[in-house]
Design a protein around this motif. Structure first.
Motif: not given
Length: 242
Positions: A38, A43, A199, A233, A236, A240
């Motif tokens: 996170r 990231q 991010p 993305w 991810l 997360a």
């Protein structure tokens, strides 16, 4: 945790996972990314690896407990920060150096994130420098004042936060002008210059409720919708658990 961005051939083994997104577990040695899933800088590295289809293992680092200052992390990142990577015998730290390295190493297996011509590569580097110095420094100051200091029992400087917000408006005005001439920052191709913003903009939009900085600018808003909807993305974000 060890993950791959490739699809699993047997999707029935876990009904909770999306059909188009399965992270594989394996015993083979893969590159290790040290840092919390996170945290913004790790990231940046993880989404780059997902774009390129590179399998990686996340080695969590407890920033709240100060683990980044412990010897086993300092051996990989002497300044006590994250991320750092370990790829066999090769070690590297600094997120933008890491993404440049893997974008070059795996240029043939994913999107060309560096540009093709010398001029394209120079433009990618230019906007990566803008992201690092003109944009990210301001966002980090906001994070420091609103998240890090309060977590340590210290008050944040709200006047400084407002000052950063005003400066970010000017940065996004520059982006708005640039994006009126091209789909992405470095040109009409998605590159590290765009990826590197993901991010921090998510923090601005979701954590700090500064989404108006994006939505008030037509071209910036279209760009953000585009890059934040890329499959890598989204993977991810699922990883997360946002």
């Amino acid at each position: 945790m060890q993950f791959s961005s490739h699809e699993d051939e047997d999707e029935d083994e876990d009904e909770d996972e999306d059909e188009d997104e399965v992270f594989l577990y394996s015993s083979q040695m893969v590159l290790k990314v040290y840092g919390p899933v996170r945290a913004a800088c790790p990231q940046r590295v993880m989404v780059c690896l997902l774009e390129l289809g590179v399998e990686f293992e996340i080695v969590p680092v407890d920033l709240q407990a100060g683990e980044q200052k412990q010897p086993h992390i300092l051996a990989r990142q002497p300044f006590g920060q994250v991320p750092a990577i370990e790829d066999g015998d090769f070690k590297l730290f600094e997120s933008r150096a890491i993404v440049r390295y893997y974008a070059a190493k795996y240029a043939e297996r994913g999107p060309n994130l560096l540009g093709t011509t010398l001029e394209e590569k120079a433009l990618v580097d230019q906007w990566l420098e803008v992201e690092s110095h003109n944009f990210n420094d301001l966002v980090f100051t906001v994070v420091l004042q609103l998240v890090i200091l309060p977590s340590m029992g210290q008050p944040g400087d709200l006047a400084l936060v407002r000052s950063c917000e005003e400066k970010l408006k000017k940065v996004f005005d520059v982006y708005e002008e640039r994006l009126s001439k091209s789909t992405y920052l470095a040109g009409n191709y998605f590159s590290l210059a765009d990826l590197s913003h993901l991010p921090a903009i998510r923090f601005l939009v979701d954590e700090f409720k500064m989404g108006h900085l994006i939505t008030e600018r037509k071209n910036v808003n279209a760009w953000w919708k585009d890059i934040s909807n890329r499959p890598a993305w989204k993977k991810l974000m699922k990883l997360a658990q946002y």
